[in-house]
Design a protein around this motif. Structure first.
Motif, PDB file in Angstrom:
ATOM      1  N   ASP A   1       0.825  -1.210   0.000  1.00  0.00           N
ATOM      2  CA  ASP A   1       0.000   0.000   0.000  1.00  0.00           C
ATOM      3  C   ASP A   1       0.858   1.259   0.000  1.00  0.00           C
ATOM      4  N   ARG A   2       1.956   1.198   0.711  1.00  0.00           N
ATOM      5  CA  ARG A   2       2.848   2.346   0.751  1.00  0.00           C
ATOM      6  C   ARG A   2       3.415   2.621  -0.639  1.00  0.00           C
ATOM      7  N   PHE A   3       3.779   1.569  -1.317  1.00  0.00           N
ATOM      8  CA  PHE A   3       4.317   1.740  -2.667  1.00  0.00           C
ATOM      9  C   PHE A   3       3.224   2.199  -3.629  1.00  0.00           C
ATOM     10  N   ALA A   4       2.059   1.558  -3.541  1.00  0.00           N
ATOM     11  CA  ALA A   4       0.964   1.871  -4.476  1.00  0.00           C
ATOM     12  C   ALA A   4       0.468   3.305  -4.285  1.00  0.00           C
ATOM     13  N   ALA A   5       0.642   3.872  -3.071  1.00  0.00           N
ATOM     14  CA  ALA A   5       0.170   5.229  -2.804  1.00  0.00           C
ATOM     15  C   ALA A   5       1.061   6.283  -3.470  1.00  0.00           C
ATOM     16  N   ASP A   6       2.326   5.949  -3.725  1.00  0.00           N
ATOM     17  CA  ASP A   6       3.248   6.939  -4.303  1.00  0.00           C
ATOM     18  C   ASP A   6       4.304   6.228  -5.151  1.00  0.00           C
TER      19      ASP A   6
ATOM     20  N   GLN B   1       8.459   6.542  -4.856  1.00  0.00           N
ATOM     21  CA  GLN B   1       9.114   5.442  -4.148  1.00  0.00           C
ATOM     22  C   GLN B   1       9.966   4.559  -5.042  1.00  0.00           C
ATOM     23  N   VAL B   2       9.754   4.666  -6.351  1.00  0.00           N
ATOM     24  CA  VAL B   2      10.245   3.582  -7.202  1.00  0.00           C
ATOM     25  C   VAL B   2      11.758   3.401  -7.207  1.00  0.00           C
ATOM     26  N   ASN B   3      12.530   4.480  -7.302  1.00  0.00           N
ATOM     27  CA  ASN B   3      13.970   4.277  -7.426  1.00  0.00           C
ATOM     28  C   ASN B   3      14.559   3.551  -6.228  1.00  0.00           C
ATOM     29  N   GLN B   4      14.172   4.012  -5.038  1.00  0.00           N
ATOM     30  CA  GLN B   4      14.689   3.389  -3.809  1.00  0.00           C
ATOM     31  C   GLN B   4      14.170   1.966  -3.663  1.00  0.00           C
ATOM     32  N   THR B   5      12.899   1.771  -4.052  1.00  0.00           N
ATOM     33  CA  THR B   5      12.299   0.434  -3.933  1.00  0.00           C
ATOM     34  C   THR B   5      13.000  -0.552  -4.857  1.00  0.00           C
ATOM     35  N   VAL B   6      13.308  -0.111  -6.059  1.00  0.00           N
ATOM     36  CA  VAL B   6      14.013  -0.983  -7.008  1.00  0.00           C
ATOM     37  C   VAL B   6      15.392  -1.364  -6.460  1.00  0.00           C
ATOM     38  N   GLU B   7      16.091  -0.403  -5.859  1.00  0.00           N
ATOM     39  CA  GLU B   7      17.415  -0.727  -5.303  1.00  0.00           C
ATOM     40  C   GLU B   7      17.294  -1.760  -4.187  1.00  0.00           C
ATOM     41  N   GLU B   8      16.241  -1.626  -3.379  1.00  0.00           N
ATOM     42  CA  GLU B   8      16.069  -2.580  -2.273  1.00  0.00           C
ATOM     43  C   GLU B   8      15.688  -3.969  -2.809  1.00  0.00           C
ATOM     44  N   ILE B   9      14.892  -3.985  -3.875  1.00  0.00           N
ATOM     45  CA  ILE B   9      14.566  -5.272  -4.525  1.00  0.00           C
ATOM     46  C   ILE B   9      15.848  -5.902  -5.084  1.00  0.00           C
ATOM     47  N   LEU B  10      16.677  -5.076  -5.717  1.00  0.00           N
ATOM     48  CA  LEU B  10      17.939  -5.596  -6.262  1.00  0.00           C
ATOM     49  C   LEU B  10      18.822  -6.157  -5.151  1.00  0.00           C
ATOM     50  N   ARG B  11      18.858  -5.450  -4.024  1.00  0.00           N
ATOM     51  CA  ARG B  11      19.700  -5.911  -2.917  1.00  0.00           C
ATOM     52  C   ARG B  11      19.234  -7.263  -2.391  1.00  0.00           C
ATOM     53  N   LEU B  12      17.913  -7.420  -2.243  1.00  0.00           N
ATOM     54  CA  LEU B  12      17.391  -8.580  -1.512  1.00  0.00           C
ATOM     55  C   LEU B  12      17.097  -9.811  -2.367  1.00  0.00           C
ATOM     56  N   THR B  13      16.875  -9.638  -3.666  1.00  0.00           N
ATOM     57  CA  THR B  13      16.498 -10.828  -4.438  1.00  0.00           C
ATOM     58  C   THR B  13      17.710 -11.730  -4.644  1.00  0.00           C
ATOM     59  N   ALA B  14      17.572 -12.933  -4.166  1.00  0.00           N
ATOM     60  CA  ALA B  14      18.653 -13.911  -4.278  1.00  0.00           C
ATOM     61  C   ALA B  14      18.473 -14.664  -5.588  1.00  0.00           C
ATOM     62  N   THR B  15      19.450 -14.517  -6.476  1.00  0.00           N
ATOM     63  CA  THR B  15      19.261 -15.044  -7.829  1.00  0.00           C
ATOM     64  C   THR B  15      20.281 -16.105  -8.205  1.00  0.00           C
ATOM     65  N   SER B  16      21.158 -16.444  -7.307  1.00  0.00           N
ATOM     66  CA  SER B  16      22.195 -17.384  -7.704  1.00  0.00           C
ATOM     67  C   SER B  16      22.416 -18.460  -6.653  1.00  0.00           C
ATOM     68  N   GLY B  17      22.506 -19.683  -7.108  1.00  0.00           N
ATOM     69  CA  GLY B  17      22.766 -20.786  -6.186  1.00  0.00           C
ATOM     70  C   GLY B  17      24.233 -20.941  -5.848  1.00  0.00           C
ATOM     71  N   THR B  18      25.114 -20.339  -6.655  1.00  0.00           N
ATOM     72  CA  THR B  18      26.539 -20.565  -6.439  1.00  0.00           C
ATOM     73  C   THR B  18      27.319 -19.286  -6.205  1.00  0.00           C
ATOM     74  N   GLY B  19      26.784 -18.138  -6.605  1.00  0.00           N
ATOM     75  CA  GLY B  19      27.576 -16.914  -6.618  1.00  0.00           C
ATOM     76  C   GLY B  19      28.303 -16.805  -7.944  1.00  0.00           C
ATOM     77  N   LEU B  20      29.004 -15.685  -8.140  1.00  0.00           N
ATOM     78  CA  LEU B  20      29.691 -15.447  -9.418  1.00  0.00           C
ATOM     79  C   LEU B  20      31.106 -16.016  -9.366  1.00  0.00           C
ATOM     80  N   LEU B  21      31.506 -16.584 -10.481  1.00  0.00           N
ATOM     81  CA  LEU B  21      32.741 -17.375 -10.528  1.00  0.00           C
ATOM     82  C   LEU B  21      33.955 -16.565 -10.979  1.00  0.00           C
ATOM     83  N   ARG B  22      35.067 -16.759 -10.242  1.00  0.00           N
ATOM     84  CA  ARG B  22      36.369 -16.240 -10.657  1.00  0.00           C
ATOM     85  C   ARG B  22      37.419 -17.320 -10.390  1.00  0.00           C
TER      86      ARG B  22
END
Lengths: 65, 404
Positions: free
Chosen positions: B265-270, B274-295
């Motif tokens: 509701d907080r996001f939908a109200a504005d 809110q979008v730029n900060q919300t997108v950064e927080e989504i990027l921070r928290l979404t876990a997308t890799s089972g192994t991590g990046l390889l070097r």
């Protein structure tokens, strides 16, 4: 706040340009950073600070902030 | 290393789509860099802390190639991020060439110019989603089918110059190359994927268009050291990375926003505010890799007191680094007000994601439009009923059933 950029270490991610388009641009040929203003235009100070923190190459330096 | 404990083996198990495995924090409490076994059963170092992750990302003594590839630790039996890639002698030069070739096409000004078009495409996806709901009012709609998959595919197809009509073909190939125990089937799918890109490159050679594959073909004419195989592999990589990762962020970002009604509701109200900060927080928290990046270490390197030998595999667990409590207060909490929010979702250093601006432009367009259209959007099932794809290189969830 004075801004300087190191085009040699820049990796052309363009993240600064998305954050602060009045202050940074990207070279058309290789995507490296182009500084549009030696000081951030008013309203873009926070975005420029964020750009310094997030630059993947640590190629943005701020002084006298 | 002398220990009586069993060396932990990746991938770790997580409680649900929004969480990461508790094993990461447990390892980090002992050391920033830990000895683990890869999904293929080989030894590797796993970096779980933020500072050291950043350090390895930025240290040019780590690369994607290996001094003796046949001796390298294998990560998985997928057909990407499975082991060393590229030539040890020429990696840095090849990588710089690749960045120089692609950076202009993914630059921020180009992405900004693409913004209005992405907005139109998003509206079309949402129209289809609304129509599907109206056609079957009693049924939940899968957001993956109507938005999270088609939107990034539409965008990357236009950018690269890939026919959208081929989407089911490369969707299938993208799934198969990324299955961690895929083995022969993953390799066969990669060969097919590269043959597909080769055919497309031939068509662009005959009839160039304003798109990235035509750019690569033109670049190749100037620099024959960039082989047909290099071009095909890079094209396949861009098509895979250009849709799979953003699809996952849209699906999981929606899950984060719907997991808590007050947050939604907080996001939908504005949404615009809110979008730029919300997108950064989504990027921070979404876990997308089972192994991590390889070097792989290109020489002996000491990281946080741990000696990493030349040739050792290093997996950078960005998902874990982004929840390091020494950098992010209440690291598992969703807080769009975090500032600064210097996460490592796109990596950092010379190999930083070339599509970061594209991904941000898409995500900043999608979420406001989604919640303006459907402010009462809700999940049709519990978070714990959303199946997580644990055996995929780029993670993700199977479906996101929604109602409104």
């Amino acid at each position: 706040m004075k801004i300087s950029v190191d085009t040699q270490s820049c990796v052309s991610s363009g993240q600064c340009v998305l954050l602060a388009p009045e202050t940074f641009d990207q070279n058309e040929d290789d995507g490296t950073v182009v500084l549009l203003a030696a000081e951030p235009p008013s309203g873009e100070e926070d975005a420029v600070r964020q750009a310094e923190l997030t630059c993947p190459a640590a190629a943005i330096r701020l002084s006298g902030a | 290393m002398t220990t009586t404990e069993e060396t932990p083996r990746l991938p770790f198990t997580r409680a649900d789509a929004l969480a990461i495995a508790p094993d990461y924090a447990a390892l980090r409490r002992r050391a920033p860099v830990s000895r683990v076994l890869t999904p293929a059963g080989d030894p590797a170092w796993l970096v779980t802390s933020y500072e050291e992750a950043k350090e390895v990302f930025r240290d040019r003594r780590f690369g994607r190639s290996h001094p003796a590839p046949e001796q390298a630790s294998r990560i998985s039996y997928a057909a990407l991020q499975d082991g060393p890639s590229g030539d040890f002698e020429t990696e840095e030069r090849d990588h710089k060439r690749m960045r120089r070739m692609l950076a202009p096409a993914f630059s921020a000004p180009r992405m900004r110019a693409l913004g209005d078009h992405i907005a139109e495409l998003t509206d079309r996806c949402l129209d289809d989603m609304e129509a599907a709901r109206e056609a079957n009012p009693g049924e939940a709609v899968d957001l993956t089918d109507f938005l999270a998959f088609p939107l990034p595919v539409l965008v990357i197809c236009e950018l690269l110059g890939v026919p959208y009509a081929d989407r089911e073909h490369f969707r299938g190939l993208s799934e198969r190359i990324a299955v961690m125990d895929g083995g022969e089937d993953a390799q066969a799918a990669m060969a097919e994927f590269m043959a597909y890109m080769t055919k497309l490159a031939d068509a662009k050679r005959a009839d160039p268009q304003p798109d990235v594959i035509s750019d690569m073909v033109a670049f190749q004419a100037e620099d024959p050291a960039f082989t047909d195989e290099d071009l095909a592999r890079m094209g396949a990589g861009l098509l895979f990375a250009g849709h799979e990762t953003t699809s996952t962020r849209i699906a999981m970002g929606t899950l984060f926003l719907l997991a808590d009604t007050a947050r939604r509701d907080r996001f939908a109200a504005d949404p615009d505010g809110q979008v730029n900060q919300t997108v950064e927080e989504i990027l921070r928290l979404t876990a997308t890799s089972g192994t991590g990046l390889l070097r792989y270490a290109h020489e002996d390197v000491e990281i946080a007191g741990t000696r990493i030998m030349r040739g050792d595999a290093v997996l950078i667990a960005g998902d874990a680094a982004n929840r390091d409590a020494s950098v992010f207060a209440d690291p598992d909490g969703f807080d769009p007000d975090r500032t600064p929010n210097v996460h490592l979702a796109f990596g950092t250093g010379a190999h930083v994601c070339i599509g970061a601006n594209l991904a941000r432009t898409e995500l900043r367009t999608v979420f406001p439009k989604l919640f303006r259209r459907f402010p009462g959007l809700r999940l049709a099932v519990g978070i714990d009923e959303i199946p997580v794809r644990t055996n995929r290189v780029a993670g993700g969830v199977e479906r996101v059933p929604v109602e409104w």
